[in-house]
Design a protein around this motif. Structure first.
Motif, PDB file in Angstrom:
ATOM      1  N   ALA A 170     -44.455  89.993 -28.599  1.00 43.50           N
ATOM      2  CA  ALA A 170     -45.396  88.882 -28.761  1.00 43.50           C
ATOM      3  C   ALA A 170     -46.052  88.876 -30.137  1.00 43.50           C
ATOM      4  N   GLU A 171     -46.616  89.992 -30.549  1.00 44.84           N
ATOM      5  CA  GLU A 171     -47.337  90.058 -31.824  1.00 44.84           C
ATOM      6  C   GLU A 171     -46.898  91.303 -32.596  1.00 44.84           C
ATOM      7  N   PRO A 172     -45.731  91.251 -33.217  1.00 52.52           N
ATOM      8  CA  PRO A 172     -45.151  92.448 -33.839  1.00 52.52           C
ATOM      9  C   PRO A 172     -45.983  93.037 -34.970  1.00 52.52           C
ATOM     10  N   MET A 173     -46.725  92.222 -35.695  1.00 55.96           N
ATOM     11  CA  MET A 173     -47.471  92.743 -36.835  1.00 55.96           C
ATOM     12  C   MET A 173     -48.680  93.568 -36.443  1.00 55.96           C
ATOM     13  N   LEU A 183     -48.814  93.787 -27.885  1.00 55.72           N
ATOM     14  CA  LEU A 183     -49.045  93.035 -26.642  1.00 55.72           C
ATOM     15  C   LEU A 183     -47.766  92.901 -25.832  1.00 55.72           C
ATOM     16  N   SER A 184     -46.834  93.793 -26.044  1.00 49.88           N
ATOM     17  CA  SER A 184     -45.563  93.809 -25.315  1.00 49.88           C
ATOM     18  C   SER A 184     -45.163  95.244 -25.036  1.00 49.88           C
ATOM     19  N   LEU A 220     -35.383 105.171 -28.543  1.00 52.48           N
ATOM     20  CA  LEU A 220     -35.997 104.543 -29.707  1.00 52.48           C
ATOM     21  C   LEU A 220     -36.184 103.056 -29.460  1.00 52.48           C
ATOM     22  N   ALA A 221     -37.280 102.525 -29.976  1.00 53.99           N
ATOM     23  CA  ALA A 221     -37.512 101.089 -30.006  1.00 53.99           C
ATOM     24  C   ALA A 221     -37.636 100.660 -31.462  1.00 53.99           C
ATOM     25  N   TRP A 222     -37.381  99.378 -31.702  1.00 53.98           N
ATOM     26  CA  TRP A 222     -37.312  98.868 -33.068  1.00 53.98           C
ATOM     27  C   TRP A 222     -38.074  97.547 -33.168  1.00 53.98           C
ATOM     28  N   SER A 278     -46.085 104.294 -27.407  1.00 50.83           N
ATOM     29  CA  SER A 278     -44.877 104.548 -28.197  1.00 50.83           C
ATOM     30  C   SER A 278     -45.247 104.570 -29.674  1.00 50.83           C
ATOM     31  N   PRO A 279     -45.281 105.751 -30.304  1.00 51.58           N
ATOM     32  CA  PRO A 279     -45.746 105.833 -31.690  1.00 51.58           C
ATOM     33  C   PRO A 279     -44.678 105.398 -32.688  1.00 51.58           C
ATOM     34  N   ARG A 280     -45.134 104.747 -33.754  1.00 49.96           N
ATOM     35  CA  ARG A 280     -44.229 104.446 -34.856  1.00 49.96           C
ATOM     36  C   ARG A 280     -44.039 105.716 -35.670  1.00 49.96           C
ATOM     37  N   VAL A 281     -42.780 106.081 -35.922  1.00 47.15           N
ATOM     38  CA  VAL A 281     -42.492 107.324 -36.642  1.00 47.15           C
ATOM     39  C   VAL A 281     -41.812 107.079 -37.975  1.00 47.15           C
TER      40      VAL A 281
END
Length: 352
Positions: A170-173, A183-184, A220-222, A278-281
């Motif tokens: 929904a709001e990737p930034m 929000l997803s 992993l998610a992207w 889910s942390p951004r790595v």
């Protein structure tokens, strides 16, 4: 049609237009594979059972690295108060195998093994006027960490230009720290067709500080952003590193349509609780421009095809600091263990 008269207007067809705007949605393909080697080298990616991932066609690579954030030199640290069992983390440490059964031909696998070698992500164009991104003004885009550039010259044209991002986000930034801040949740509904989520062969359990199990990181998610860019200072642009031709290398023409791809990589949490995220790595950024020079065609001709490869050697190795539980699996009472998320020969391809 009484009262209307058709007119034939004089005009010329435009050839080799160096600008473009793509379809309402495009496909981003994430690919990696195991490099075949004859000596033990770290940071190779493998499938379940330490099986090699066969090479893929690298055609269409025309974007070049600009900046990256992979936790170097100190490694990625967790912003949540989580713990890990050393016995689980140790499975990410280097393992030397001989996939052909010949001791002289070995591969050193590092990090998690994967159930599949590719991931498909549908990117949709966002109407930044009528449906603007939330937090767009607060995003830290990866700067020119490569010393090739010497300064951070590349800007993003937002909201003035078009931008694509994940259709299921929904709001990737807003997700510069955690995926769920978008929000997803991570989309696992189409894993059978390799969409959005890249599963590990073996999930990594995650504990709280008291030793209670909170969930797992199971893949992993992207999140990707594909958009227009520009030289921040068109009066003093950088060297044109995309240029192919005799020296000297010219300065970048600031009137070119610059294309930018930035990809954020996450450890995907699998938990029904609200604590674990889910942390951004890692984050990687690439750029190119539309062009027809020396036989190299623009990404819009004859059809959309944009490719980007990883940094030197074509691989990404993300060091992660795992804080450890104090239990019988940790006899030396280590407080942390650094292990690497390895994505060898990582490449991204965008097509219609």
């Amino acid at each position: 049609m009484n009262g209307f008269k058709g007119e034939l207007l004089a005009g010329n067809c435009l050839n080799q237009v160096d600008a473009g705007s793509a379809f309402p949605s495009v496909s981003l393909h994430v690919l990696f594979y195991t490099r075949e080697i004859t000596q033990p080298v770290d940071f190779q990616t493998g499938l379940c059972g330490n099986k090699m991932i066969l090479p893929h066609d690298a055609a269409g690579k025309n974007a070049i690295p600009y900046g990256s954030d992979t936790g170097l030199p100190n490694g990625v640290t967790f912003r949540q108060k989580v713990k890990f069992d050393l016995a689980d983390v140790a499975k990410w440490l280097p393992v030397v195998t001989a996939p052909y059964g010949i001791p002289a031909y070995t591969v050193t696998y590092t990090g998690p093994r994967f159930t599949m070698p590719s991931t498909y992500i549908r990117l949709t164009k966002r109407d930044q006027v009528n449906d603007p991104f939330l937090a767009a003004g607060n995003v830290y885009w990866q700067d020119a960490t490569d010393t090739t550039w010497g300064n951070d010259w590349l800007g993003n044209l937002m909201p003035g230009g078009w931008c694509y991002s994940n259709r299921h986000v929904a709001e990737p930034m807003m997700a510069d720290s955690f995926f769920e801040d978008s929000l997803s949740d991570v989309n696992r509904s189409n894993t059978g067709i390799h969409e959005d989520f890249t599963p590990f062969c073996e999930a990594l359990p995650v504990y709280n500080e008291a030793g209670g199990l909170e969930g797992t990181f199971d893949g992993l998610a992207w999140i990707a952003f594909w958009n227009l860019g520009a030289a921040k200072n068109p009066v003093k642009p950088p060297d044109d590193m995309v240029y192919i031709g005799p020296p000297p290398v010219p300065k970048l023409d600031p009137k070119r349509q610059i294309l930018v791809l930035e990809v954020w990589i996450y450890l995907a949490k699998n938990s029904s609780g609200k604590f674990l995220k889910s942390p951004r790595v890692a984050a990687l950024r690439y750029w190119t421009y539309t062009r027809i020079i020396g036989g190299i065609t623009t990404p819009w001709d004859p059809y959309l095809f944009f490719g980007a490869g990883a940094s030197v050697g074509g691989s990404v190795a993300v060091p992660i600091k795992f804080p450890l539980l104090q239990n019988s699996n940790n006899p030396e009472q280590l407080t942390e263990q650094v292990a690497y998320l390895s994505l060898s020969n990582l490449k991204f391809f965008i097509g219609a």
